[in-house]
Design a protein around this motif. Structure first.
Motif, PDB file in Angstrom:
ATOM      1  N   SER A   1       0.824  -1.212   0.000  1.00  0.00           N
ATOM      2  CA  SER A   1       0.000   0.000   0.000  1.00  0.00           C
ATOM      3  C   SER A   1       0.853   1.255   0.000  1.00  0.00           C
ATOM      4  O   SER A   1       0.326   2.351   0.021  1.00  0.00           O
ATOM      5  N   TYR A   2       2.189   1.101  -0.034  1.00  0.00           N
ATOM      6  CA  TYR A   2       3.048   2.265   0.192  1.00  0.00           C
ATOM      7  C   TYR A   2       3.913   2.719  -0.966  1.00  0.00           C
ATOM      8  O   TYR A   2       4.140   3.908  -1.134  1.00  0.00           O
ATOM      9  N   GLY A   3       4.476   1.783  -1.728  1.00  0.00           N
ATOM     10  CA  GLY A   3       5.508   2.151  -2.695  1.00  0.00           C
ATOM     11  C   GLY A   3       6.724   2.606  -1.923  1.00  0.00           C
ATOM     12  O   GLY A   3       7.031   2.078  -0.870  1.00  0.00           O
TER      13      GLY A   3
ATOM     14  N   VAL B   1      -0.947 -11.260  12.049  1.00  0.00           N
ATOM     15  CA  VAL B   1       0.187 -10.596  12.709  1.00  0.00           C
ATOM     16  C   VAL B   1       0.747  -9.528  11.779  1.00  0.00           C
ATOM     17  O   VAL B   1       1.224  -9.824  10.680  1.00  0.00           O
ATOM     18  N   GLU B   2       0.671  -8.270  12.240  1.00  0.00           N
ATOM     19  CA  GLU B   2       1.048  -7.124  11.399  1.00  0.00           C
ATOM     20  C   GLU B   2       2.116  -6.296  12.117  1.00  0.00           C
ATOM     21  O   GLU B   2       2.212  -6.325  13.344  1.00  0.00           O
ATOM     22  N   ASP B   3       2.914  -5.563  11.348  1.00  0.00           N
ATOM     23  CA  ASP B   3       3.949  -4.731  11.967  1.00  0.00           C
ATOM     24  C   ASP B   3       3.375  -3.451  12.573  1.00  0.00           C
ATOM     25  O   ASP B   3       3.707  -3.074  13.689  1.00  0.00           O
ATOM     26  N   ILE B   4       2.493  -2.766  11.801  1.00  0.00           N
ATOM     27  CA  ILE B   4       1.984  -1.470  12.276  1.00  0.00           C
ATOM     28  C   ILE B   4       0.607  -1.196  11.672  1.00  0.00           C
ATOM     29  O   ILE B   4       0.372  -1.495  10.506  1.00  0.00           O
ATOM     30  N   VAL B   5      -0.271  -0.662  12.495  1.00  0.00           N
ATOM     31  CA  VAL B   5      -1.564  -0.203  11.984  1.00  0.00           C
ATOM     32  C   VAL B   5      -1.488   1.314  11.896  1.00  0.00           C
ATOM     33  O   VAL B   5      -1.296   1.994  12.903  1.00  0.00           O
ATOM     34  N   ASP B   6      -1.622   1.821  10.676  1.00  0.00           N
ATOM     35  CA  ASP B   6      -1.469   3.252  10.409  1.00  0.00           C
ATOM     36  C   ASP B   6      -2.853   3.783  10.026  1.00  0.00           C
ATOM     37  O   ASP B   6      -3.687   4.037  10.895  1.00  0.00           O
ATOM     38  N   SER B   7      -3.163   3.893   8.731  1.00  0.00           N
ATOM     39  CA  SER B   7      -4.506   4.326   8.326  1.00  0.00           C
ATOM     40  C   SER B   7      -5.543   3.259   8.681  1.00  0.00           C
ATOM     41  O   SER B   7      -6.720   3.559   8.838  1.00  0.00           O
ATOM     42  N   GLY B   8      -5.108   2.008   8.764  1.00  0.00           N
ATOM     43  CA  GLY B   8      -6.038   0.903   9.049  1.00  0.00           C
ATOM     44  C   GLY B   8      -6.583   0.252   7.790  1.00  0.00           C
ATOM     45  O   GLY B   8      -7.297  -0.748   7.862  1.00  0.00           O
ATOM     46  N   MET B   9      -6.237   0.828   6.617  1.00  0.00           N
ATOM     47  CA  MET B   9      -6.785   0.328   5.341  1.00  0.00           C
ATOM     48  C   MET B   9      -6.387  -1.125   5.070  1.00  0.00           C
ATOM     49  O   MET B   9      -7.208  -1.932   4.652  1.00  0.00           O
ATOM     50  N   THR B  10      -5.127  -1.441   5.319  1.00  0.00           N
ATOM     51  CA  THR B  10      -4.635  -2.795   5.020  1.00  0.00           C
ATOM     52  C   THR B  10      -5.399  -3.831   5.838  1.00  0.00           C
ATOM     53  O   THR B  10      -5.925  -4.813   5.298  1.00  0.00           O
ATOM     54  N   LEU B  11      -5.481  -3.599   7.141  1.00  0.00           N
ATOM     55  CA  LEU B  11      -6.115  -4.604   7.989  1.00  0.00           C
ATOM     56  C   LEU B  11      -7.623  -4.649   7.830  1.00  0.00           C
ATOM     57  O   LEU B  11      -8.225  -5.717   7.972  1.00  0.00           O
TER      58      LEU B  11
ATOM     59  N   ASP C   1       0.905   0.522  16.922  1.00  0.00           N
ATOM     60  CA  ASP C   1      -0.387   1.104  16.561  1.00  0.00           C
ATOM     61  C   ASP C   1      -0.227   2.622  16.563  1.00  0.00           C
ATOM     62  O   ASP C   1       0.231   3.197  17.551  1.00  0.00           O
ATOM     63  N   LYS C   2      -0.564   3.248  15.408  1.00  0.00           N
ATOM     64  CA  LYS C   2      -0.483   4.720  15.274  1.00  0.00           C
ATOM     65  C   LYS C   2      -1.910   5.254  15.131  1.00  0.00           C
ATOM     66  O   LYS C   2      -2.353   5.565  14.027  1.00  0.00           O
ATOM     67  N   PRO C   3      -2.666   5.334  16.222  1.00  0.00           N
ATOM     68  CA  PRO C   3      -4.098   5.677  16.120  1.00  0.00           C
ATOM     69  C   PRO C   3      -4.365   7.068  15.531  1.00  0.00           C
ATOM     70  O   PRO C   3      -5.425   7.290  14.941  1.00  0.00           O
TER      71      PRO C   3
ATOM     72  N   ALA D   1       4.728   9.321  13.783  1.00  0.00           N
ATOM     73  CA  ALA D   1       6.091   9.515  13.269  1.00  0.00           C
ATOM     74  C   ALA D   1       6.376   8.339  12.360  1.00  0.00           C
ATOM     75  O   ALA D   1       5.812   7.263  12.548  1.00  0.00           O
ATOM     76  N   PHE D   2       7.256   8.531  11.369  1.00  0.00           N
ATOM     77  CA  PHE D   2       7.588   7.419  10.482  1.00  0.00           C
ATOM     78  C   PHE D   2       8.751   6.646  11.097  1.00  0.00           C
ATOM     79  O   PHE D   2       9.837   7.172  11.268  1.00  0.00           O
ATOM     80  N   VAL D   3       8.472   5.392  11.429  1.00  0.00           N
ATOM     81  CA  VAL D   3       9.468   4.586  12.142  1.00  0.00           C
ATOM     82  C   VAL D   3       9.993   3.447  11.273  1.00  0.00           C
ATOM     83  O   VAL D   3       9.290   2.960  10.378  1.00  0.00           O
ATOM     84  N   VAL D   4      11.220   3.037  11.562  1.00  0.00           N
ATOM     85  CA  VAL D   4      11.860   1.931  10.831  1.00  0.00           C
ATOM     86  C   VAL D   4      12.589   1.026  11.824  1.00  0.00           C
ATOM     87  O   VAL D   4      12.820   1.398  12.967  1.00  0.00           O
TER      88      VAL D   4
HETATM   89  P1  IMP Z   1      -2.129   1.117   6.761  1.00  0.00           P
HETATM   90  O1  IMP Z   1      -2.861   0.324   5.715  1.00  0.00           O
HETATM   91  O2  IMP Z   1      -2.114   2.587   6.453  1.00  0.00           O
HETATM   92  O3  IMP Z   1      -2.605   0.827   8.166  1.00  0.00           O
HETATM   93  O4  IMP Z   1      -0.616   0.756   6.639  1.00  0.00           O
HETATM   94  C1  IMP Z   1      -0.083  -0.390   7.041  1.00  0.00           C
HETATM   95  C2  IMP Z   1       1.271  -0.593   6.396  1.00  0.00           C
HETATM   96  O5  IMP Z   1       1.947   0.643   6.109  1.00  0.00           O
HETATM   97  C3  IMP Z   1       2.151  -1.294   7.370  1.00  0.00           C
HETATM   98  O6  IMP Z   1       2.039  -2.696   7.239  1.00  0.00           O
HETATM   99  C4  IMP Z   1       3.534  -0.806   7.008  1.00  0.00           C
HETATM  100  O7  IMP Z   1       4.086  -1.639   6.014  1.00  0.00           O
HETATM  101  C5  IMP Z   1       3.306   0.564   6.440  1.00  0.00           C
HETATM  102  N1  IMP Z   1       3.626   1.623   7.432  1.00  0.00           N
HETATM  103  C6  IMP Z   1       2.774   2.434   8.075  1.00  0.00           C
HETATM  104  N2  IMP Z   1       3.411   3.272   8.912  1.00  0.00           N
HETATM  105  C7  IMP Z   1       4.724   2.968   8.800  1.00  0.00           C
HETATM  106  C8  IMP Z   1       5.909   3.476   9.451  1.00  0.00           C
HETATM  107  O8  IMP Z   1       5.902   4.378  10.316  1.00  0.00           O
HETATM  108  N3  IMP Z   1       7.068   2.901   9.066  1.00  0.00           N
HETATM  109  C9  IMP Z   1       7.154   1.896   8.144  1.00  0.00           C
HETATM  110  N4  IMP Z   1       6.075   1.389   7.531  1.00  0.00           N
HETATM  111  C10 IMP Z   1       4.860   1.922   7.863  1.00  0.00           C
END
Ligand code: IMP
Length: 185
Positions: free
Chosen positions: A74-76, A103-113, A135-137, A156-159
Protein backbone atom coordinates in the motif's frame (compact mmCIF):
# COMPACT_ATOMS: atom_id res chain seq x y z
CA UNK A 1 25.42 -0.87 21.34
CA UNK A 2 22.60 0.86 19.41
CA UNK A 3 25.11 2.34 17.02
CA UNK A 4 26.50 -0.96 15.79
CA UNK A 5 25.06 -0.25 12.34
CA UNK A 6 25.91 2.79 10.22
CA UNK A 7 22.22 3.03 9.29
CA UNK A 8 21.51 4.41 12.79
CA UNK A 9 22.91 7.73 11.47
CA UNK A 10 19.70 8.08 9.44
CA UNK A 11 17.58 7.98 12.60
CA UNK A 12 16.40 11.04 14.51
CA UNK A 13 16.16 8.92 17.66
CA UNK A 14 15.56 5.42 18.95
CA UNK A 15 11.91 5.09 19.91
CA UNK A 16 11.77 1.51 21.23
CA UNK A 17 14.81 -0.55 22.16
CA UNK A 18 15.30 -4.25 21.38
CA UNK A 19 14.94 -5.06 25.10
CA UNK A 20 11.65 -3.17 25.38
CA UNK A 21 10.40 -4.99 22.28
CA UNK A 22 11.24 -8.43 23.71
CA UNK A 23 9.60 -7.66 27.08
CA UNK A 24 6.41 -6.41 25.48
CA UNK A 25 6.21 -9.23 22.91
CA UNK A 26 6.32 -11.73 25.80
CA UNK A 27 3.52 -9.87 27.63
CA UNK A 28 1.25 -9.79 24.58
CA UNK A 29 2.05 -13.47 23.84
CA UNK A 30 0.77 -14.38 27.32
CA UNK A 31 -2.56 -12.66 26.63
CA UNK A 32 -2.86 -14.31 23.23
CA UNK A 33 -1.99 -17.73 24.70
CA UNK A 34 -4.69 -17.36 27.35
CA UNK A 35 -7.29 -16.46 24.71
CA UNK A 36 -6.46 -19.30 22.30
CA UNK A 37 -6.38 -22.23 24.75
CA UNK A 38 -8.08 -25.25 23.16
CA UNK A 39 -7.87 -23.76 19.66
CA UNK A 40 -5.51 -24.30 16.72
CA UNK A 41 -5.56 -21.02 14.81
CA UNK A 42 -3.96 -20.13 11.51
CA UNK A 43 -1.44 -17.43 12.40
CA UNK A 44 -0.87 -15.23 9.36
CA UNK A 45 2.27 -13.13 8.93
CA UNK A 46 1.79 -10.03 6.79
CA UNK A 47 4.95 -9.75 4.71
CA UNK A 48 7.41 -8.26 4.84
CA UNK A 49 7.29 -5.86 7.78
CA UNK A 50 5.91 -8.31 10.36
CA UNK A 51 8.59 -10.96 9.85
CA UNK A 52 10.66 -10.16 12.97
CA UNK A 53 7.63 -9.70 15.21
CA UNK A 54 6.06 -12.90 13.85
CA UNK A 55 9.23 -14.92 14.51
CA UNK A 56 9.60 -13.63 18.08
CA UNK A 57 5.89 -13.82 18.92
CA UNK A 58 5.46 -17.37 17.61
CA UNK A 59 8.17 -18.69 19.89
CA UNK A 60 6.21 -17.36 22.90
CA UNK A 61 2.79 -18.75 21.93
CA UNK A 62 1.76 -21.69 24.09
CA UNK A 63 -0.85 -23.48 21.93
CA UNK A 64 -0.84 -25.50 18.71
CA UNK A 65 -1.01 -23.37 15.58
CA UNK A 66 -0.34 -23.41 11.87
CA UNK A 67 1.33 -20.59 9.96
CA UNK A 68 0.67 -18.89 6.66
CA UNK A 69 1.96 -15.79 4.87
CA UNK A 70 0.35 -12.99 2.91
CA UNK A 71 1.91 -9.99 1.17
CA UNK A 72 0.07 -6.71 0.75
CA UNK A 73 1.35 -3.46 -0.71
CA UNK A 74 0.00 0.00 0.00
CA UNK A 75 3.05 2.27 0.19
CA UNK A 76 5.51 2.15 -2.69
CA UNK A 77 8.60 4.09 -1.66
CA UNK A 78 6.82 6.91 0.15
CA UNK A 79 6.11 7.47 3.84
CA UNK A 80 2.40 8.05 3.24
CA UNK A 81 -0.05 5.25 2.55
CA UNK A 82 -1.59 5.41 -0.92
CA UNK A 83 -4.84 4.01 0.47
CA UNK A 84 -4.85 1.53 -2.40
CA UNK A 85 -4.35 -1.97 -1.02
CA UNK A 86 -2.93 -4.57 -3.42
CA UNK A 87 -2.76 -8.30 -2.71
CA UNK A 88 0.76 -9.34 -3.76
CA UNK A 89 0.86 -12.88 -2.33
CA UNK A 90 -2.17 -14.83 -1.13
CA UNK A 91 -2.38 -17.45 1.62
CA UNK A 92 -1.50 -21.04 0.72
CA UNK A 93 -4.33 -22.56 2.72
CA UNK A 94 -8.10 -22.41 2.93
CA UNK A 95 -9.18 -20.59 6.10
CA UNK A 96 -12.88 -21.50 5.91
CA UNK A 97 -14.06 -22.45 9.42
CA UNK A 98 -10.67 -21.59 10.99
CA UNK A 99 -9.74 -19.12 13.70
CA UNK A 100 -7.28 -16.67 12.18
CA UNK A 101 -4.78 -14.46 14.00
CA UNK A 102 -3.29 -11.82 11.71
CA UNK A 103 0.19 -10.60 12.71
CA UNK A 104 1.05 -7.12 11.40
CA UNK A 105 3.95 -4.73 11.97
CA UNK A 106 1.98 -1.47 12.28
CA UNK A 107 -1.56 -0.20 11.98
CA UNK A 108 -1.47 3.25 10.41
CA UNK A 109 -4.51 4.33 8.33
CA UNK A 110 -6.04 0.90 9.05
CA UNK A 111 -6.78 0.33 5.34
CA UNK A 112 -4.64 -2.80 5.02
CA UNK A 113 -6.11 -4.60 7.99
CA UNK A 114 -9.68 -3.60 7.32
CA UNK A 115 -9.23 -5.04 3.78
CA UNK A 116 -7.77 -8.27 5.22
CA UNK A 117 -10.50 -8.60 7.85
CA UNK A 118 -13.26 -8.23 5.24
CA UNK A 119 -11.50 -10.61 2.87
CA UNK A 120 -11.04 -13.30 5.55
CA UNK A 121 -14.65 -12.95 6.72
CA UNK A 122 -15.78 -13.47 3.11
CA UNK A 123 -13.66 -16.63 2.95
CA UNK A 124 -15.61 -17.99 5.93
CA UNK A 125 -13.05 -17.68 8.75
CA UNK A 126 -14.59 -18.62 12.13
CA UNK A 127 -12.88 -15.61 13.74
CA UNK A 128 -10.32 -12.99 12.74
CA UNK A 129 -8.19 -11.20 15.32
CA UNK A 130 -5.34 -8.76 14.89
CA UNK A 131 -2.00 -8.68 16.69
CA UNK A 132 0.15 -5.69 15.83
CA UNK A 133 3.56 -4.65 17.04
CA UNK A 134 2.80 -0.93 16.67
CA UNK A 135 -0.39 1.10 16.56
CA UNK A 136 -0.48 4.72 15.27
CA UNK A 137 -4.10 5.68 16.12
CA UNK A 138 -3.62 9.37 15.18
CA UNK A 139 -3.54 8.42 11.48
CA UNK A 140 -6.53 6.10 11.37
CA UNK A 141 -8.82 6.59 8.34
CA UNK A 142 -11.16 3.64 8.93
CA UNK A 143 -12.60 2.18 12.12
CA UNK A 144 -10.76 -0.98 13.13
CA UNK A 145 -10.66 -3.15 16.26
CA UNK A 146 -7.06 -3.99 17.15
CA UNK A 147 -7.16 -6.99 19.49
CA UNK A 148 -3.52 -7.09 20.61
CA UNK A 149 -1.02 -4.26 20.31
CA UNK A 150 2.49 -4.12 21.79
CA UNK A 151 3.07 -0.35 21.55
CA UNK A 152 0.83 2.63 20.81
CA UNK A 153 3.07 5.26 19.18
CA UNK A 154 2.71 8.93 18.13
CA UNK A 155 2.51 9.99 14.49
CA UNK A 156 6.09 9.52 13.27
CA UNK A 157 7.59 7.42 10.48
CA UNK A 158 9.47 4.59 12.14
CA UNK A 159 11.86 1.93 10.83
CA UNK A 160 13.71 -1.10 12.15
CA UNK A 161 12.78 -4.56 13.52
CA UNK A 162 11.20 -5.42 10.17
CA UNK A 163 9.80 -1.97 9.29
CA UNK A 164 11.29 -0.33 6.22
CA UNK A 165 11.64 2.84 4.24
CA UNK A 166 12.11 2.02 0.56
CA UNK A 167 12.96 -1.58 1.61
CA UNK A 168 15.85 -0.47 3.84
CA UNK A 169 16.35 -0.47 7.64
CA UNK A 170 14.45 -3.75 8.22
CA UNK A 171 17.58 -5.29 9.75
CA UNK A 172 17.96 -2.77 12.61
CA UNK A 173 17.27 -4.54 15.92
CA UNK A 174 15.66 -1.44 17.53
CA UNK A 175 12.79 0.76 16.30
CA UNK A 176 13.68 4.37 15.51
CA UNK A 177 12.21 7.52 14.00
CA UNK A 178 13.59 8.03 10.50
CA UNK A 179 15.17 11.46 10.06
CA UNK A 180 12.96 13.54 7.70
CA UNK A 181 16.06 14.50 5.67
CA UNK A 182 16.03 10.91 4.34
CA UNK A 183 12.61 11.20 2.70
CA UNK A 184 12.45 14.92 1.93
CA UNK A 185 15.56 14.86 -0.26
P1 IMP B 1 -2.13 1.12 6.76
O1 IMP B 1 -2.86 0.32 5.71
O2 IMP B 1 -2.11 2.59 6.45
O3 IMP B 1 -2.61 0.83 8.17
O4 IMP B 1 -0.62 0.76 6.64
C1 IMP B 1 -0.08 -0.39 7.04
C2 IMP B 1 1.27 -0.59 6.40
O5 IMP B 1 1.95 0.64 6.11
C3 IMP B 1 2.15 -1.29 7.37
O6 IMP B 1 2.04 -2.70 7.24
C4 IMP B 1 3.53 -0.81 7.01
O7 IMP B 1 4.09 -1.64 6.01
C5 IMP B 1 3.31 0.56 6.44
N1 IMP B 1 3.63 1.62 7.43
C6 IMP B 1 2.77 2.43 8.08
N2 IMP B 1 3.41 3.27 8.91
C7 IMP B 1 4.72 2.97 8.80
C8 IMP B 1 5.91 3.48 9.45
O8 IMP B 1 5.90 4.38 10.32
N3 IMP B 1 7.07 2.90 9.07
C9 IMP B 1 7.15 1.90 8.14
N4 IMP B 1 6.07 1.39 7.53
C10 IMP B 1 4.86 1.92 7.86
Amino acid sequence: MENQFSQYQDLEKIMITRDEIQTQVKEVAKRISADYQGKTPVVVCILKGAVMFFADLLRELDFPLVTDFMAISSYGSSTKSTGVVKLVKDLDRDICGRDVLVVEDIVDSGMTLSYIKKEFAQRGAASVRIATLLDKPARRRVELDVDYSCFVIPDAFVVGYGLDYDEKYRNLPDIGVLHPRIYTK
